[in-house]
Motif scaffolding. Structure first.
Motif, PDB file in Angstrom:
ATOM      1  N   LEU A 142       2.966   0.997  -0.320  1.00 31.79           N
ATOM      2  CA  LEU A 142       2.985   2.458  -0.356  1.00 31.79           C
ATOM      3  C   LEU A 142       2.855   2.994   1.069  1.00 31.79           C
ATOM      4  O   LEU A 142       1.933   2.595   1.799  1.00 31.79           O
ATOM      5  N   PRO A 143       3.780   3.882   1.485  1.00 28.82           N
ATOM      6  CA  PRO A 143       3.686   4.426   2.846  1.00 28.82           C
ATOM      7  C   PRO A 143       2.355   5.128   3.084  1.00 28.82           C
ATOM      8  O   PRO A 143       1.696   5.600   2.149  1.00 28.82           O
TER       9      PRO A 143
ATOM     10  N   LEU B 291      -4.985   4.895  -6.086  1.00 29.37           N
ATOM     11  CA  LEU B 291      -3.686   5.212  -5.493  1.00 29.37           C
ATOM     12  C   LEU B 291      -2.636   5.589  -6.533  1.00 29.37           C
ATOM     13  O   LEU B 291      -1.558   6.056  -6.174  1.00 29.37           O
ATOM     14  N   VAL B 292      -2.924   5.352  -7.801  1.00 28.99           N
ATOM     15  CA  VAL B 292      -1.955   5.611  -8.868  1.00 28.99           C
ATOM     16  C   VAL B 292      -2.417   6.821  -9.663  1.00 28.99           C
ATOM     17  O   VAL B 292      -3.492   6.803 -10.277  1.00 28.99           O
ATOM     18  N   HIS B 293      -1.611   7.866  -9.619  1.00 27.78           N
ATOM     19  CA  HIS B 293      -1.981   9.097 -10.310  1.00 27.78           C
ATOM     20  C   HIS B 293      -1.799   8.967 -11.814  1.00 27.78           C
ATOM     21  O   HIS B 293      -2.649   9.351 -12.602  1.00 27.78           O
TER      22      HIS B 293
ATOM     23  N   LYS C 112      -3.032   5.435   5.013  1.00 30.08           N
ATOM     24  CA  LYS C 112      -2.702   4.147   5.626  1.00 30.08           C
ATOM     25  C   LYS C 112      -1.832   3.368   4.637  1.00 30.08           C
ATOM     26  O   LYS C 112      -1.883   3.626   3.424  1.00 30.08           O
ATOM     27  N   PRO C 113      -1.023   2.429   5.127  1.00 30.99           N
ATOM     28  CA  PRO C 113      -0.192   1.655   4.198  1.00 30.99           C
ATOM     29  C   PRO C 113      -1.063   0.909   3.188  1.00 30.99           C
ATOM     30  O   PRO C 113      -2.106   0.364   3.537  1.00 30.99           O
ATOM     31  N   GLU C 114      -0.642   0.927   1.924  1.00 28.76           N
ATOM     32  CA  GLU C 114      -1.414   0.284   0.865  1.00 28.76           C
ATOM     33  C   GLU C 114      -0.507  -0.640   0.055  1.00 28.76           C
ATOM     34  O   GLU C 114       0.662  -0.346  -0.174  1.00 28.76           O
ATOM     35  N   THR C 115      -1.065  -1.743  -0.392  1.00 28.18           N
ATOM     36  CA  THR C 115      -0.332  -2.681  -1.239  1.00 28.18           C
ATOM     37  C   THR C 115      -0.627  -2.369  -2.701  1.00 28.18           C
ATOM     38  O   THR C 115      -1.794  -2.327  -3.111  1.00 28.18           O
TER      39      THR C 115
END
Length: 655
Positions: free
Chosen positions: A154-155, A189-191, A267-270
């Motif tokens: 995720l950007p 991170l997931v809505h 920040k970038p996230e996996t």
């Protein structure tokens, strides 16, 4: 003093003395003790907030202890007093839903008093047990666990991301799914997520064209709700354990598509997800269907504060409503959904007066809602395209029309229903599908009035006519689409099919060949080309195309059946392969839920070609039991008589 004034004064004085006496005699009212965290606040937070606001939860911070809540007391009061938290959009009293979130006025007042006072911890003995959550699957060990082929990055920044991840079904036969559980690697991170299936390879192709895992966009394309089930995930929502007698079919070769709405963190996230599936022991006794209402007639001028979009549908059969899923974008502000039975009474299915795109959800009714035949389902959505709308993506406001991007707008409602009589499902599907296709045709016609050179609109119009069996109109629309975009495989393939139905097979072959040259990996095109060649008596030329289609889609019954039929009944005995035909037809029959009559009839022909007449008779009888079309049934009866005759001859020869 006048007499009446004197009497009035006496009465008032006496009343005052009485009230004073009552006050003096009454015991003094004690002020309620100030609330403490352990006794008063913790029970509220544990029940309503901790499912997200806990270590590892979707919330940005935990609220399980006094210190954390004390630091955020002012914020807690602000978001609960405004109704922003806990997130729940439906208005109370307009439908009862499972897992409803919300605080009472008394609970909100307790939080306010605690924050305004000393924010005391309180006695340790007053603290209720801190809730716990399972480390593993909430519903137990899944029967099948699936995950992404590779994680997605995720950007760090930018707008929210809608990404569709495709997982190939590994099952070798149809399985019935009663429940599922989705576990994102980082729920913060997931809505929210939506889970659908795609029986076609189109989602897979979209994934393959994108170098990163999955493909972008809110448009799910050919993916659909499986057997009418609305499947999703949202932070804090417990997975649905399912309902007795209700499940959906996961078939071989079907792709599962997981759409994630993700929020950049800075920040970038996996991102990875695990999907657990729980199988039912038997096929369903209740079958559901997704009714989709909506409007594409959305054209909202800048400054409009209450633009409306609407749609209606009259139920042809009696149903029970199970769940409801509303959808709009940032300009949406209200959603009113009602059901009006034939007697004229009205009941609410959903009311949202403060739509928030960031907290959209799927709502399951606490109890199924019965709706008799003739009930009219009505949706009325309102939109605010003014500068006063804090969610407006455009500043200053500008014209917004229908479209799948978040800066466009949509008006959509999905209602999961179960027919009260299982035999009515086919009636509902046919009625709804015809209505849906007619609406799509009207929409495409309006598009073409605005832009007569819109190839996609011509192609979609032709596809709608195809579905209605209006082949002349389909051929005309698709012919225009091909003129505008000659290399479009989809248009060529559909035009070929329309021409075939009109008896113009030689013309159809030209379009099929052109499509096959452009996209040799399309199983549908190879299958159509092979079938058209066979219908013209060119069996040997048809064989490699049918073989190619079966190799490309070995999980779908139709290509296997087409190839098996040619291998079993080829006019040239040297070209026949009865043993392979039997294997293909058996595979096709096993891929279906109850056995497909066409696959079974083909299996009977293959068995007869292999000299196994007793087995051929048995399979032909099974096909006849399942045959719904009278013309097909008559053909099967003719074949059955032939197999019985050949069986008798074979038995006489043995004697």
């Amino acid at each position: 003093m006048r007499p009446w004034v004197h009497r009035t004064a006496v009465v008032l004085a006496c009343a005052a003395l009485v009230l004073l006496g009552i006050r003096l005699l009454a015991p003094a009212k004690r002020d309620a003790p100030p609330p403490t965290f352990n006794r008063d606040v913790a029970p509220i937070l544990f029940e309503h907030c901790a499912s997200c606001h806990r270590p590892g939860g979707a919330g940005p911070f935990s609220l399980l202890d006094h210190d954390a809540a004390r630091r955020r007391a002012k914020q807690i009061v602000e978001v609960t007093s405004s109704g922003y938290m806990p997130p729940w959009l439906p208005e109370p009293g307009y439908g009862r839903f499972s897992g409803e979130r919300g605080l009472s006025d008394a609970e909100i007042e307790t939080l306010r008093r605690w924050a305004a006072g000393g924010r005391e911890r309180g006695a340790d003995a007053d603290l209720p047990p801190v809730p716990s959550w399972p480390d593993g699957w909430s519903l137990g060990t899944p029967d099948l666990e699936l995950s992404l082929a590779e994680p997605y990055t995720l950007p760090a920044a930018g707008r929210d991301v809608y990404r569709n991840f495709v997982i190939r079904s590994p099952v070798e036969r149809a399985r019935w799914v009663r429940a599922l559980e989705l576990r994102p690697s980082d729920p913060r991170l997931v809505h929210h997520a939506r889970i659908v299936v795609d029986p076609s390879p189109l989602s897979r192709h979209s994934d393959e064209r994108d170098p990163a895992p999955g493909f972008d966009g809110m448009d799910l394309g050919s993916a659909v709700d499986p057997d009418g089930f609305l499947l999703g995930w949202a932070p804090g929502r417990s997975p649905d354990p399912g309902r007795d007698g209700m499940s959906w079919a996961l078939r071989p070769g079907t792709d599962i598509v997981i759409q994630l709405h993700m929020v950049p963190s800075g920040k970038p996230e996996t991102i990875d997800v695990r999907l657990g599936l729980y199988f039912a022991a038997a096929p369903p006794t209740l079958r559901s269907f997704s009714l989709v209402l909506g409007s594409r007639e959305i054209d909202i001028p800048p400054g409009a504060t209450d633009h409306e979009a609407s749609d209606d549908y009259e139920l042809p059969v009696a149903v029970e409503a199970i769940a409801i899923l509303p959808h709009a974008h940032y300009l949406g502000k209200r959603m009113h959904v009602t059901a009006t039975p034939p007697d004229g009474s009205r009941r609410w299915l959903l009311r949202i007066d403060g739509w928030d795109f960031n907290w959209q959800d799927l709502y399951r009714y606490a109890e199924p809602v019965p709706l008799p035949a003739g009930t009219r389902i009505a949706m009325r959505y309102g939109y605010d395209n003014s500068a006063d709308n804090p969610f407006n993506p455009h500043s200053p406001p500008r014209r917004v029309r229908y479209g799948p991007q978040t800066t466009d707008e949509m008006a959509e409602l999905v209602l999961q229903v179960v027919p009260q009589d299982p035999d009515d499902l086919a009636v509902l599907e046919a009625d709804y599908r015809r209505r849906h296709v007619l609406d799509a045709i009207d929409y495409r016609r309006r598009q073409l009035r605005d832009d007569p050179a819109d190839a996609d609109a011509h192609g979609a119009l032709g596809a709608g006519y195809l579905e209605l069996g209006r082949y002349e109109e389909a051929a005309a629309a698709l012919g225009r689409a091909v003129q505008l975009r000659p290399d479009a495989v989809r248009f060529r393939n559909n035009l070929g099919y329309a021409l075939e139905r009109l008896g113009r097979t030689d013309e159809a072959l030209g379009h099929y060949r052109h499509a096959a040259a452009r996209e040799p990996g399309s199983a549908e095109v190879q299958s159509n080309l092979g079938r058209a060649l066979r219908s013209r008596g060119r069996w040997t030329e048809a064989l490699p195309h049918l073989d190619r289609a079966a190799q490309l889609q070995p999980e779908l019954p139709a290509p296997l059946v087409d190839l098996a039929w040619v291998l079993a009944t080829h006019p040239d005995p040297e070209r026949r392969d009865p043993e392979r035909a039997v294997r293909l037809a058996e595979r096709a029959a096993a891929l279906t839920e109850r056995g497909d009559p066409v696959a079974l009839a083909t299996l009977a022909a293959a068995l007869a070609a292999d000299g196994r007449f007793e087995d051929a008779v048995a399979e032909a009888r099974r096909a006849l039991e399942l045959a719904g079309d009278e013309d097909f049934a008559a053909t099967v009866r003719g074949h059955l008589a032939a197999y019985e005759g050949r069986r008798a001859v074979a038995q006489d020869g043995v004697r």
